[in-house]
Design an enzyme around this catalytic site. Structure first.
Site, mmCIF file in Angstrom:
data_model
loop_
_atom_site.group_PDB
_atom_site.id
_atom_site.type_symbol
_atom_site.label_atom_id
_atom_site.label_comp_id
_atom_site.label_asym_id
_atom_site.label_seq_id
_atom_site.Cartn_x
_atom_site.Cartn_y
_atom_site.Cartn_z
ATOM 1 N N LYS A 100 42.540 71.961 11.471
ATOM 2 C CA LYS A 100 41.825 70.683 11.570
ATOM 3 C C LYS A 100 42.787 69.526 11.813
ATOM 4 O O LYS A 100 42.601 68.709 12.714
ATOM 5 C CB LYS A 100 41.029 70.417 10.268
ATOM 6 C CG LYS A 100 39.904 71.392 10.031
ATOM 7 C CD LYS A 100 39.114 71.030 8.790
ATOM 8 C CE LYS A 100 39.922 71.088 7.501
ATOM 9 N NZ LYS A 100 40.421 72.443 7.184
ATOM 10 N N THR A 101 43.816 69.455 10.992
ATOM 11 C CA THR A 101 44.770 68.362 11.122
ATOM 12 C C THR A 101 45.497 68.458 12.461
ATOM 13 O O THR A 101 45.742 67.469 13.136
ATOM 14 C CB THR A 101 45.771 68.401 9.947
ATOM 15 O OG1 THR A 101 45.025 68.335 8.725
ATOM 16 C CG2 THR A 101 46.730 67.231 10.000
ATOM 17 N N ASP A 286 40.852 62.229 8.793
ATOM 18 C CA ASP A 286 41.200 63.555 8.245
ATOM 19 C C ASP A 286 40.683 63.641 6.813
ATOM 20 O O ASP A 286 40.447 62.615 6.170
ATOM 21 C CB ASP A 286 42.732 63.735 8.265
ATOM 22 C CG ASP A 286 43.153 65.214 8.155
ATOM 23 O OD1 ASP A 286 42.265 66.085 8.060
ATOM 24 O OD2 ASP A 286 44.368 65.489 8.167
ATOM 25 N N GLU A 287 40.520 64.826 6.287
ATOM 26 C CA GLU A 287 40.067 65.041 4.897
ATOM 27 C C GLU A 287 38.811 64.219 4.589
ATOM 28 O O GLU A 287 38.697 63.573 3.563
ATOM 29 C CB GLU A 287 41.186 64.660 3.896
ATOM 30 C CG GLU A 287 42.532 65.325 4.158
ATOM 31 C CD GLU A 287 42.632 66.742 3.623
ATOM 32 O OE1 GLU A 287 41.622 67.272 3.127
ATOM 33 O OE2 GLU A 287 43.724 67.336 3.732
ATOM 34 N N GLN A 343 36.834 71.894 0.083
ATOM 35 C CA GLN A 343 38.061 71.305 -0.456
ATOM 36 C C GLN A 343 37.838 69.915 -1.033
ATOM 37 O O GLN A 343 38.773 69.139 -1.195
ATOM 38 C CB GLN A 343 39.137 71.228 0.634
ATOM 39 C CG GLN A 343 39.628 72.594 1.073
ATOM 40 C CD GLN A 343 40.789 72.470 2.042
ATOM 41 O OE1 GLN A 343 41.866 72.021 1.683
ATOM 42 N NE2 GLN A 343 40.574 72.871 3.269
ATOM 43 N N ARG A 697 47.013 77.128 0.138
ATOM 44 C CA ARG A 697 48.267 76.472 0.521
ATOM 45 C C ARG A 697 49.309 77.501 0.901
ATOM 46 O O ARG A 697 50.320 77.204 1.533
ATOM 47 C CB ARG A 697 48.851 75.621 -0.632
ATOM 48 C CG ARG A 697 48.023 74.457 -1.147
ATOM 49 C CD ARG A 697 47.548 73.559 -0.073
ATOM 50 N NE ARG A 697 46.207 73.943 0.349
ATOM 51 C CZ ARG A 697 45.646 73.557 1.493
ATOM 52 N NH1 ARG A 697 46.294 72.811 2.333
ATOM 53 N NH2 ARG A 697 44.424 73.956 1.813
HETATM 54 N N1 LIG Z 1 46.133 77.235 17.676
HETATM 55 C C1 LIG Z 1 47.140 77.344 16.809
HETATM 56 N N2 LIG Z 1 48.214 78.101 17.089
HETATM 57 C C2 LIG Z 1 49.229 78.243 16.227
HETATM 58 N N3 LIG Z 1 49.281 77.652 15.016
HETATM 59 C C3 LIG Z 1 48.235 76.877 14.672
HETATM 60 C C4 LIG Z 1 47.118 76.692 15.538
HETATM 61 N N4 LIG Z 1 46.250 75.868 14.901
HETATM 62 C C5 LIG Z 1 46.803 75.574 13.704
HETATM 63 N N5 LIG Z 1 47.996 76.178 13.561
HETATM 64 C C6 LIG Z 1 48.896 76.112 12.384
HETATM 65 O O1 LIG Z 1 48.152 76.527 11.242
HETATM 66 C C7 LIG Z 1 48.549 75.795 10.100
HETATM 67 C C8 LIG Z 1 47.367 75.100 9.487
HETATM 68 O O2 LIG Z 1 46.936 74.057 10.344
HETATM 69 P P1 LIG Z 1 46.398 72.689 9.766
HETATM 70 O O3 LIG Z 1 47.262 72.209 8.678
HETATM 71 O O4 LIG Z 1 46.111 71.797 10.905
HETATM 72 O O5 LIG Z 1 45.030 73.221 9.137
HETATM 73 P P2 LIG Z 1 43.930 72.393 8.342
HETATM 74 O O6 LIG Z 1 42.624 72.919 8.803
HETATM 75 O O7 LIG Z 1 44.156 70.954 8.514
HETATM 76 O O8 LIG Z 1 44.210 72.875 6.864
HETATM 77 P P3 LIG Z 1 43.779 72.151 5.487
HETATM 78 O O9 LIG Z 1 42.307 72.404 5.348
HETATM 79 O O10 LIG Z 1 44.541 72.858 4.459
HETATM 80 O O11 LIG Z 1 44.088 70.694 5.626
HETATM 81 C C9 LIG Z 1 49.624 74.839 10.551
HETATM 82 O O12 LIG Z 1 50.862 75.426 10.311
HETATM 83 C C10 LIG Z 1 49.351 74.717 12.047
HETATM 84 O O13 LIG Z 1 50.506 74.364 12.752
HETATM 85 MG MG LIG Z 2 44.580 69.437 7.082
#
Ligand SMILES: Nc1ncnc2c1ncn2[C@@H]1O[C@H](COP(=O)(O)OP(=O)(O)OP(=O)(O)O)[C@@H](O)[C@H]1O
Ligand SMILES: [Mg+2]
Length: 824
Positions: A100-101, A286-287, A343, A697
């Site tokens: 997402k981020t 975000d969040e 979350q 995490r």
């Molecule tokens: N398409 C992709 N290819 C490779 N790595 C990815 C891809 N998308 C996300 N990632 C990696 O996966 C991990 C999690 O991504 P991110 O932190 O954006 O997730 P999130 O959904 O924001 O998580 P959270 O809910 O914990 O905030 C990071 O290390 C990110 O770089």
């Molecule tokens: Mg995130």
């Protein structure tokens, strides 16, 4: 690729989102010289382009070429769809680690690089300042330095920025102070005392929390007073009213005010709202699951459009219809929010999952995209997380899968007591670093409450494991740091009465409670501010001569310090002047208490922070520095990856982060889930979401540990194992009941907050300074005021002052020790 829970339905998700045709690199104009974003982006006078510009900025320069395909590289179809989506509001809901981020970051880069959006048109909201910094850095890496003009910040920082631009409309002065939680508590305590409220029956702290809740719900004192039902509520209304009046008198806003006041501003002044709506054409959050009602309304006001244009009542009570005011033609900004209802862990701060659940209802033309591939964790970790969160009711089922393989089993450990638990963690980290190429910075230890860090700290210090506690008794909450900051705040804002009263007799200068009370009486009698009454202390009824003299000395000190500020000194120099001239430093140095030594170190640390600020922002004012300090959030103290330290933090602070190795500790009913939540279904569900955050995490290895006997909280207690452990599928956990053989101590030493060098080091002063010797007629140059001529001089040595004529800038009286002047 393998999928977990393959057969689960995905409500509302159409798997084959058609991707818009990707622009070919040929469509993009050749790279021009980079043209820095105009500075007006920052000062509120941003003039938006009359027409949407495609590929060219209004100064005629072609946009820099960024290959859009490159921005979409390696993303899955849903992520791409989210990055390129145009037009309607966009909601991205997905489980932890699904990118997402990352999508948000790439979407911003795509807006800039492929859609010709100007950086100044972007407002991105993150949960911590650290997250904001990281996001900005990544966008910069993707599209280059023009990303600098974007606003990427927390809700609070964005509001401060808007309020600093618009303070006049609100009758604030530009130097308004920001009161943090401790200041607010102090102020509420004063208010309750003035209202003669019985502290047992009406605890000020409770009132503080309630006022905070009211503000998060955008309920102002009058409204609340109107709806108060019983005696307690009426007392709260009275306290809220007075508290708010005192804040206003002190030219201060508390944390919750930052949001509420900005909302009021946007609602009361349609022209201001229109200004920001014209400016921010893209709002990204975000969040989103952790936004509260006030933040929700703020976003709605900034985005405008259908929801923003409904007639509404201003703070003055007038009904304003934006359509009739001719303001309706600004089309709504593109809104993109990302979040995960599972979350949501800030309900206690007024966050409502409702905001995410009802997004589609509030923005009827919204597009929802679900992300389902997790890129962070192994299948084992993901399965554990899913098994726990599935127990919550009223949630949308998710189909989160990963192709990163099964990975190592989760390790479980039952220790005899909390010391043995910490010892196990230390030994295991030692083993991982010795045998498995893990470095300490890849490891995080999570616990439910701050107090649990102490035992880990003790053990880690003993075995020499480098670590860093995030949160806990935070640096900025330490007494000496708060004292020093109170001086600075008073100097930046003379009306800041909370700060003034905090330092009135700190260090001790013979101004007792009685004298303070006499000044208060005088202030009340003559209806003048406390600060003004202080200057007339001699006239105060009942004032002893000795106290009056002490107060006169204090007033002189303040005037002197103010002349240092007026003399153009930066925050670090002002801080030095404060600590030296007030005698604060001397008192600590004279003490034999080892704690006072630590206090000096902390002040050195603060001086280093101020110096760093000065170097980064040479034009920055004292108010700017204080603002930065006030907005530092818990997770801002996480060290950057320098290979070296294990991170200790509470589960709440861990949100959004990831670590290769995670220890989830204190898994006992009554500890985690927290005692308070036992027997309360709603709170238990929030604790379970917290467990979900904790588990997710971890990237590669997860440990779950507990202690049979825990004596950390007063009486020793035997708690049953956490119910969340029982929710983990047995096949995923490898239980180790006996500690591994005692590992050898690691060679690294503990790192503390990096102590600054060369500041505050001398025995009696902070820094060796040579005072310039000047006489009338000398020509000088001043860092800020330029060339000047000395008109007269007074005093000598450290107290030497000079009156200098700086021509157009005017004549200034400077305390030479702290003035950035050189003789020509
Ligand atoms: N398409 C992709 N290819 C490779 N790595 C990815 C891809 N998308 C996300 N990632 C990696 O996966 C991990 C999690 O991504 P991110 O932190 O954006 O997730 P999130 O959904 O924001 O998580 P959270 O809910 O914990 O905030 C990071 O290390 C990110 O770089
Ligand atoms: Mg995130």
């Amino acid at each position: 690729m393998s999928k977990l829970f393959d057969d689960m339905p995905l409500p509302g998700f159409d798997a084959d989102i058609p991707l818009p045709a990707e622009p070919s690199p040929d469509d993009v104009p050749p790279p021009p010289e980079y043209d820095p974003a105009p500075d007006d982006l920052f000062d509120g006078d941003y003039a938006p382009p009359a027409e949407p510009y495609e590929g060219y900025y209004r100064n005629g320069a072609a946009k820099p070429a960024v290959d859009p395909a490159q921005l979409l590289d390696g993303m899955n179809p849903q992520q791409r769809a989210a990055v390129v989506h145009e037009g309607s509001p966009l909601l991205i809901v997905a489980g932890a680690g699904s990118g997402k981020t990352r999508v948000l970051t790439h979407r911003i880069a795509y807006l800039l690089g492929a859609r010709g959006v100007h950086p100044g048109e972007i407002l991105a909201i993150t949960f911590t300042n650290k997250a904001a910094g990281e996001m900005k850095e990544r966008v910069e890496a993707l599209v280059g330095p023009r990303a600098k003009a974007m606003w990427v910040s927390t809700f609070h920082s964005s509001c401060v920025r808007i309020l600093r631009q618009q303070y006049k409309k609100l009758g604030l002065s530009s130097t308004f102070s920001i009161y943090d939680a401790a200041d607010s508590q102090r102020l509420m305590a004063m208010v309750c005392r003035d209202l003669d409220l019985d502290a047992k029956q009406y605890p000020p702290r409770k009132f503080n929390a309630q006022v905070s809740n009211l503000k998060n719900e955008l309920i102002d004192p009058e409204t609340y007073a109107g709806q108060a039902q019983n005696d307690t509520e009426r007392k709260l209304a009275e306290a809220y009213t007075l508290y708010q009046a005192r804040l206003r008198q002190a030219n201060a806003l508390d944390f919750d005010d930052l949001i509420m006041t900005t909302v009021n501003l946007l609602q009361a002044f349609p022209d201001v709202a229109e200004h920001y709506r014209r400016r921010f054409r893209h709002v990204l959050v975000d969040e989103y699951q952790d936004t509260n009602h006030a933040q929700y309304v703020l976003v709605r006001e900034l985005v405008g459009g259908a929801a923003g244009q409904a007639p509404k009542r201003t703070v003055e009570g007038d009904l304003v219809n934006p359509a009739e005011e001719g303001l309706a033609e600004v089309p709504p900004a593109e809104l993109c929010v990302v979040g995960d209802a599972d979350q949501s862990i800030y309900a206690f701060r007024g966050a409502t999952i409702r905001n995410i659940l009802d997004f589609e209802e509030d923005y009827p033309n919204a597009k929802t995209i679900l992300l389902e591939q997790n890129y962070r964790s192994t299948q084992t970790i993901l399965a554990a997380a899913n098994a726990v969160i599935e127990r919550n009711s009223n949630r949308r089922a998710k189909n989160l899968w990963t192709d990163s393989g099964q990975g190592t089993k989760i390790t479980g450990y039952v220790a005899d007591d909390e010391h043995a638990e910490a010892q196990f963690v230390a030994d295991e980290i030692d083993r991982l670093t010795d045998n498995e190429k893990v470095v300490p910075s890849q490891v995080a230890v999570f616990y439910r409450t701050n107090a649990q860090s102490r035992v880990f700290e003790e053990v880690f210090i003993r075995v020499g494991l480098p670590y860093k506690v995030v949160g806990g008794v935070r640096f900025y909450e330490r007494k000496e740091v708060r004292d020093a900051l109170a001086y600075l705040r008073l100097l930046a804002n003379k009306d800041d009465v909370v700060s003034l009263r905090r330092i009135l007799n700190v260090p001790k200068r013979g101004i007792g409670d009685r004298a303070e009370a006499c000044v208060e009486v005088l202030a009340a009698r003559d209806r003048i501010p406390f600060a003004d009454a202080l200057r007339r202390a001699k006239e105060a009824p009942g004032m002893a001569t000795r106290s009056a003299n002490a107060i006169a000395g204090f007033v002189t000190l303040l005037d002197q310090l103010r002349s240092v500020v007026d003399g153009g000194a930066g925050p670090a120099t002002v801080l030095e002047a404060v600590l030296e001239q007030s005698g604060y430093l001397a008192e600590l140095q004279a003490s034999t208490d080892p704690q006072d030594e630590t206090r000096i170190e902390n002040l050195q640390e603060l001086a280093a922070v101020a110096l760093e600020f000065e170097q980064a922002q040479p034009e920055g004012t004292l108010a700017d520095f204080l603002e930065q300090v006030a907005l530092v959030a818990d997770s801002d103290q996480i060290p950057d990856d320098d290979g070296g330290v294990v991170t200790l933090m509470t589960l709440h602070t861990a949100k959004g982060l990831e670590f290769p190795v995670v220890f989830l500790t204190g898994l006992e009913d009554g500890v985690f889930p927290h005692m308070r939540a036992l027997g309360n279904t709603k709170e238990l569900e929030e604790e379970r979401r917290l467990a979900y955050v904790g588990i997710t995490r971890a990237r590669e290895r997860l440990y779950v540990t507990l202690a049979k006997l825990r004596s950390a909280w007063g009486a020793p207690s035997y708690n049953p194992q956490s119910r969340f452990l029982g929710e983990l599928p047995e096949s995923l956990v490898d239980w180790r009941s006996k500690p591994p053989s005692q590992g050898k101590a690691m060679s690294a030493t503990r790192t503390t907050m990096s102590a600054p060098k060369g500041r505050l080091s001398g025995p009696s002063s902070i820094v060796d300074r040579k005072v310039v010797a000047l006489k009338a007629g000398d020509r000088v140059t001043h860092d800020k005021f330029g060339l000047g001529t000395v008109v007269a001089t007074q005093g000598e040595g450290d107290k030497a002052q000079a009156t200098i004529d700086f021509g157009a800038t005017g004549t200034k009286q400077l305390l030479l020790r702290y003035a950035p002047v050189e003789k020509l």
